[in-house]
Scaffold this motif. Structure first.
Motif, PDB file in Angstrom:
ATOM      1  N   ARG B 152      -4.468 -13.012 -13.553  1.00  0.00           N
ATOM      2  CA  ARG B 152      -3.240 -13.803 -13.732  1.00  0.00           C
ATOM      3  C   ARG B 152      -3.094 -14.237 -15.193  1.00  0.00           C
ATOM      4  NH1 ARG B 152      -2.026 -19.266 -10.232  1.00  0.00           N
ATOM      5  NH2 ARG B 152      -0.376 -20.122 -11.567  1.00  0.00           N
ATOM      6  N   PHE B 153      -4.197 -14.666 -15.777  1.00  0.00           N
ATOM      7  CA  PHE B 153      -4.195 -15.046 -17.201  1.00  0.00           C
ATOM      8  C   PHE B 153      -4.943 -13.955 -17.961  1.00  0.00           C
ATOM      9  CE2 PHE B 153      -4.079 -18.897 -14.682  1.00  0.00           C
ATOM     10  CZ  PHE B 153      -3.017 -19.582 -15.237  1.00  0.00           C
ATOM     11  N   GLY B 154      -4.296 -12.832 -18.125  1.00  0.00           N
ATOM     12  CA  GLY B 154      -5.043 -11.680 -18.634  1.00  0.00           C
ATOM     13  C   GLY B 154      -4.655 -11.275 -20.031  1.00  0.00           C
ATOM     14  N   MET B 155      -5.562 -10.586 -20.701  1.00  0.00           N
ATOM     15  CA  MET B 155      -5.290 -10.013 -22.010  1.00  0.00           C
ATOM     16  C   MET B 155      -6.133  -8.756 -22.171  1.00  0.00           C
ATOM     17  SD  MET B 155      -4.855 -13.086 -24.666  1.00  0.00           S
ATOM     18  CE  MET B 155      -5.651 -14.083 -23.431  1.00  0.00           C
ATOM     19  N   GLY B 156      -5.624  -7.799 -22.917  1.00  0.00           N
ATOM     20  CA  GLY B 156      -6.365  -6.564 -23.124  1.00  0.00           C
ATOM     21  C   GLY B 156      -6.587  -5.881 -21.787  1.00  0.00           C
ATOM     22  N   SER B 157      -7.737  -5.256 -21.618  1.00  0.00           N
ATOM     23  CA  SER B 157      -7.956  -4.483 -20.393  1.00  0.00           C
ATOM     24  C   SER B 157      -8.958  -5.140 -19.454  1.00  0.00           C
ATOM     25  CB  SER B 157      -8.423  -3.076 -20.763  1.00  0.00           C
ATOM     26  OG  SER B 157      -9.623  -3.167 -21.503  1.00  0.00           O
ATOM     27  N   ILE B 158      -9.345  -6.379 -19.734  1.00  0.00           N
ATOM     28  CA  ILE B 158     -10.320  -7.047 -18.857  1.00  0.00           C
ATOM     29  C   ILE B 158      -9.763  -7.123 -17.436  1.00  0.00           C
ATOM     30  CG2 ILE B 158     -11.555  -9.212 -18.353  1.00  0.00           C
ATOM     31  CD1 ILE B 158     -11.466  -9.876 -21.317  1.00  0.00           C
ATOM     32  N   GLY B 159     -10.530  -6.615 -16.470  1.00  0.00           N
ATOM     33  CA  GLY B 159     -10.173  -6.766 -15.065  1.00  0.00           C
ATOM     34  C   GLY B 159      -8.955  -5.994 -14.606  1.00  0.00           C
ATOM     35  N   LEU B 160      -8.481  -5.071 -15.400  1.00  0.00           N
ATOM     36  CA  LEU B 160      -7.264  -4.317 -15.076  1.00  0.00           C
ATOM     37  C   LEU B 160      -7.625  -3.016 -14.345  1.00  0.00           C
ATOM     38  CD1 LEU B 160      -4.159  -4.586 -15.799  1.00  0.00           C
ATOM     39  CD2 LEU B 160      -4.640  -3.021 -17.655  1.00  0.00           C
ATOM     40  N   TYR B 161      -7.126  -2.841 -13.114  1.00  0.00           N
ATOM     41  CA  TYR B 161      -7.454  -1.648 -12.334  1.00  0.00           C
ATOM     42  C   TYR B 161      -6.240  -1.111 -11.594  1.00  0.00           C
ATOM     43  CZ  TYR B 161     -12.257  -3.134 -13.096  1.00  0.00           C
ATOM     44  OH  TYR B 161     -13.427  -3.510 -13.683  1.00  0.00           O
ATOM     45  N   THR B 162      -6.201   0.196 -11.422  1.00  0.00           N
ATOM     46  CA  THR B 162      -5.256   0.822 -10.499  1.00  0.00           C
ATOM     47  C   THR B 162      -6.002   1.092  -9.203  1.00  0.00           C
ATOM     48  OG1 THR B 162      -4.374   1.980 -12.405  1.00  0.00           O
ATOM     49  CG2 THR B 162      -3.602   2.709 -10.255  1.00  0.00           C
ATOM     50  N   VAL B 163      -5.403   0.745  -8.062  1.00  0.00           N
ATOM     51  CA  VAL B 163      -6.091   0.995  -6.784  1.00  0.00           C
ATOM     52  C   VAL B 163      -5.226   1.889  -5.908  1.00  0.00           C
ATOM     53  CG1 VAL B 163      -7.384  -1.150  -6.906  1.00  0.00           C
ATOM     54  CG2 VAL B 163      -5.226  -1.123  -5.683  1.00  0.00           C
ATOM     55  N   ASN B 164      -5.897   2.807  -5.198  1.00  0.00           N
ATOM     56  CA  ASN B 164      -5.190   3.843  -4.445  1.00  0.00           C
ATOM     57  C   ASN B 164      -5.323   3.717  -2.937  1.00  0.00           C
ATOM     58  OD1 ASN B 164      -4.076   5.801  -6.531  1.00  0.00           O
ATOM     59  ND2 ASN B 164      -6.164   5.444  -7.249  1.00  0.00           N
ATOM     60  N   ASN B 165      -6.143   2.800  -2.484  1.00  0.00           N
ATOM     61  CA  ASN B 165      -6.318   2.647  -1.034  1.00  0.00           C
ATOM     62  C   ASN B 165      -6.919   1.275  -0.757  1.00  0.00           C
ATOM     63  OD1 ASN B 165      -9.244   2.875  -1.434  1.00  0.00           O
ATOM     64  ND2 ASN B 165      -8.831   5.050  -1.770  1.00  0.00           N
ATOM     65  N   ARG B 166      -7.031   0.970   0.533  1.00  0.00           N
ATOM     66  CA  ARG B 166      -7.435  -0.370   0.957  1.00  0.00           C
ATOM     67  C   ARG B 166      -8.848  -0.731   0.503  1.00  0.00           C
ATOM     68  NH1 ARG B 166      -5.560  -3.345   6.280  1.00  0.00           N
ATOM     69  NH2 ARG B 166      -7.135  -4.976   6.338  1.00  0.00           N
ATOM     70  N   GLU B 167      -9.707   0.254   0.551  1.00  0.00           N
ATOM     71  CA  GLU B 167     -11.099   0.029   0.143  1.00  0.00           C
ATOM     72  C   GLU B 167     -11.155  -0.381  -1.349  1.00  0.00           C
ATOM     73  OE1 GLU B 167     -13.468   3.505   0.536  1.00  0.00           O
ATOM     74  OE2 GLU B 167     -15.206   2.405   1.313  1.00  0.00           O
ATOM     75  N   GLU B 168     -10.462   0.396  -2.180  1.00  0.00           N
ATOM     76  CA  GLU B 168     -10.422   0.078  -3.616  1.00  0.00           C
ATOM     77  C   GLU B 168      -9.769  -1.282  -3.858  1.00  0.00           C
ATOM     78  OE1 GLU B 168     -10.078   4.683  -5.342  1.00  0.00           O
ATOM     79  OE2 GLU B 168      -8.598   3.188  -5.956  1.00  0.00           O
ATOM     80  N   LEU B 169      -8.729  -1.567  -3.091  1.00  0.00           N
ATOM     81  CA  LEU B 169      -8.024  -2.849  -3.239  1.00  0.00           C
ATOM     82  C   LEU B 169      -8.995  -4.020  -3.067  1.00  0.00           C
ATOM     83  CD1 LEU B 169      -5.380  -4.525  -3.474  1.00  0.00           C
ATOM     84  CD2 LEU B 169      -5.058  -4.201  -1.019  1.00  0.00           C
ATOM     85  N   HIS B 170      -9.759  -3.985  -1.980  1.00  0.00           N
ATOM     86  CA  HIS B 170     -10.671  -5.099  -1.701  1.00  0.00           C
ATOM     87  C   HIS B 170     -11.773  -5.207  -2.752  1.00  0.00           C
ATOM     88  CE1 HIS B 170      -9.184  -6.743   2.039  1.00  0.00           C
ATOM     89  NE2 HIS B 170      -8.877  -5.504   2.423  1.00  0.00           N
ATOM     90  N   VAL B 171     -12.403  -4.093  -3.028  1.00  0.00           N
ATOM     91  CA  VAL B 171     -13.552  -4.115  -3.943  1.00  0.00           C
ATOM     92  C   VAL B 171     -13.119  -4.495  -5.358  1.00  0.00           C
ATOM     93  CG1 VAL B 171     -15.277  -2.644  -5.056  1.00  0.00           C
ATOM     94  CG2 VAL B 171     -14.963  -2.551  -2.587  1.00  0.00           C
ATOM     95  N   LEU B 172     -11.994  -3.947  -5.819  1.00  0.00           N
ATOM     96  CA  LEU B 172     -11.591  -4.200  -7.205  1.00  0.00           C
ATOM     97  C   LEU B 172     -10.918  -5.560  -7.369  1.00  0.00           C
ATOM     98  CD1 LEU B 172     -10.656  -0.565  -8.139  1.00  0.00           C
ATOM     99  CD2 LEU B 172     -12.540  -1.926  -9.054  1.00  0.00           C
TER     100      LEU B 172
END
Lengths: 335, 335
Positions: B152-172
């Protein structure tokens, strides 16, 4: 003398370095897109993409017409493409400044790099090419989280993840594999579908970039190490020249095993115990070479002298220790 | 006239632009580390880190001693820190070139940015601050994978992910949260432990960077849009000036709602239907300003004229369309 730099990207400063090194040498550059380097070079042209069939034909024709003496590439995959056609360049008297094809393949394949380190008895982070092996080692406490997930044939940050637990390991391993096959990395990974992703030990450590210099006969000359200093803001790229005494043994071992020509750029992690771990090798000038250059090294000058059949002049590799070098961004219009 | 640039980072070119814009204006810069901008400025000093208690005291003292007329920051968090002490600067006659504190907070908080877009009726990618809401919307097919995970308070690429399914959504989602609280992003997220990560619709689209210009009274002047062109190699940063006609309505809406002074940098995604979606706002000169500057815009000149109580001169915002601008890397020794 005519030197062709291929896949120059935005490293326009390399062209500057060559032009400053010699008034006689003419610098040619090519790429598949326009780059800043184009206007700095004496001559420039758009080449076919390196994966296209007519790439080598185009270069060979260009070399004949413009009497090119040597080619130096600045991009890893390009090196292998060029190296696979080395004979065609030899036939027309063009010197490819890189390494035997076997070495180029070791550099591009991080699994072969790992095996190579073991063979020549250099420390390297523990690396697994199968999930099974990694899990076994984690269970038996021979390796610990965090671990690194990375494409076997990787570049930049595509598919690169740190994982902290088993759930992340599984999900990001699969994600990495998907990303490899949805990017240009698929070309090299296509023969290794089930072995395209590596799981690697994470070493919290200082990182060094080495330029290991061989002459054009593949004989060891020297090593120039730079500490990769990271800035707080994440924006500033900062390198620092350091003394080379502790790196010489390692550099000689690598030099003798790779038999490369010119620069081999090597990334090293010095772990908490001070052990130097080999992480990556690239048979080209890399992003940390300017640190050496700004501290006194003049590799382009030596390369031109070698191509002129002169002997190695160690003056060209003298550098000041403790020099910090950063990279400024300079906006320029494309005209 | 004396202008202080804070948190300058490696954008030394901004100092050049100011110095070229006026012979009379003296440019001061500060940072908590040495930067390239330091040697370009007329005066420079190391400031305490922006989170430290004596940061504002130090700046106030400096402004008094050096008769600073205006402060312009180049870093988002710094803007909020400065804005929270605006009165102290007003009292000594220093003009903070940014925006009302409310606007600065909207810019730094991507959840507030999303809400802001909805309030002023501007399109924006669908965004969820709770996993429950996101899952409900996915199930009822109102939003589809891939989705973006971001702090929510982000800058640069810290914590930025693309997710393609439910498993990735939860983990990332969990991974992103961990990364927020293990980085400097934790300072701003600390009051929002359970609402520190956003799940956002991914729009495959052209991206534009806008400079929305208000005068120092917060009144709309103009907008300069640039297409963010991405190069094949991933290395070259390339921008292109485009005509501003289709962006004016959007820019006016934002200008009137934010009441910022000077430049507001806005990132826009134009989706397949051509709709302009607001993605991010920053109340400062951003990385795409040089594209406008190289095409003819001279914001530093106008800013100095405004500080001299002159009227807006639209000549300062004239620019050529279809100008490509790239950024060259220039290695420099730190001395």
């Amino acid at each position: 003398m005519n030197i062709l730099l291929t896949s120059v990207g935005r490293r326009g400063y390399i062209v500057d370095y060559f032009k400053q090194a010699s008034e006689d040498a003419k610098i040619h550059v090519c790429n598949s897109v326009f780059t800043v380097a184009f206007r700095k070079a004496d001559f420039s042209f758009i080449a076919p993409k390196i994966y296209e069939n007519d790439y080598i034909d185009c270069l060979v024709d260009y070399c004949k017409i413009h009497k090119i003496d040597a080619i130096m590439s600045l991009f890893d995959i390009d090196l292998v493409v060029l190296g696979s056609s080395e004979k065609r360049f030899e036939e027309i008297g063009v010197n490819l400044i890189h390494a035997p094809l076997k070495t180029l393949k070791i550099c591009n394949d991080k699994w072969l790099t790992y095996k190579f380190s073991q063979e020549i008895n250099i420390a390297t982070p523990k690396t697994y090419i199968s999930m099974e092996d990694a899990l076994k080692e984690i269970e038996s406490k021979r390796v610990y989280y965090p671990l690194i997930i990375k494409p076997r044939f990787g570049m930049g940050s595509i598919g690169l993840y740190t994982v902290n637990n088993r759930e992340e390991l599984h999900v990001l391993y699969n994600k990495c594999k998907n990303e490899v096959f949805n990017s240009y990395l698929k070309y090299e990974s296509t023969d290794f579908k089930e072995e395209s992703v590596l799981i690697q030990e994470f070493k919290k450590s200082k990182e060094y970039g080495l330029d290991i210099i061989n002459d054009l006969n593949g004989k060891y000359v020297t090593v120039i190490p730079k500490e990769k200093v990271e800035m707080r803001s994440g924006e500033t790229d900062l390198g620092l020249t350091v003394d080379n005494a502790r790196f010489i043994d390692l550099a000689k071992k690598i030099s003798q095993a790779t038999k490369h020509k010119g620069i081999m750029s090597v990334d090293i992690l010095a772990d908490e115990t001070g052990t130097l771990n080999l992480l990556e090798m690239n048979c080209r000038i890399s992003g940390h070479y300017p640190v050496a250059h700004c501290a006194g090294v003049n590799y382009p000058k030596q390369l031109i002298e070698w191509l002129d059949k002169e002997d190695t002049n160690l003056e060209n590799f003298k550098y000041k220790r403790d020099v910090y070098v950063t990279k400024e961004l300079l906006p320029v219009v494309w005209e």
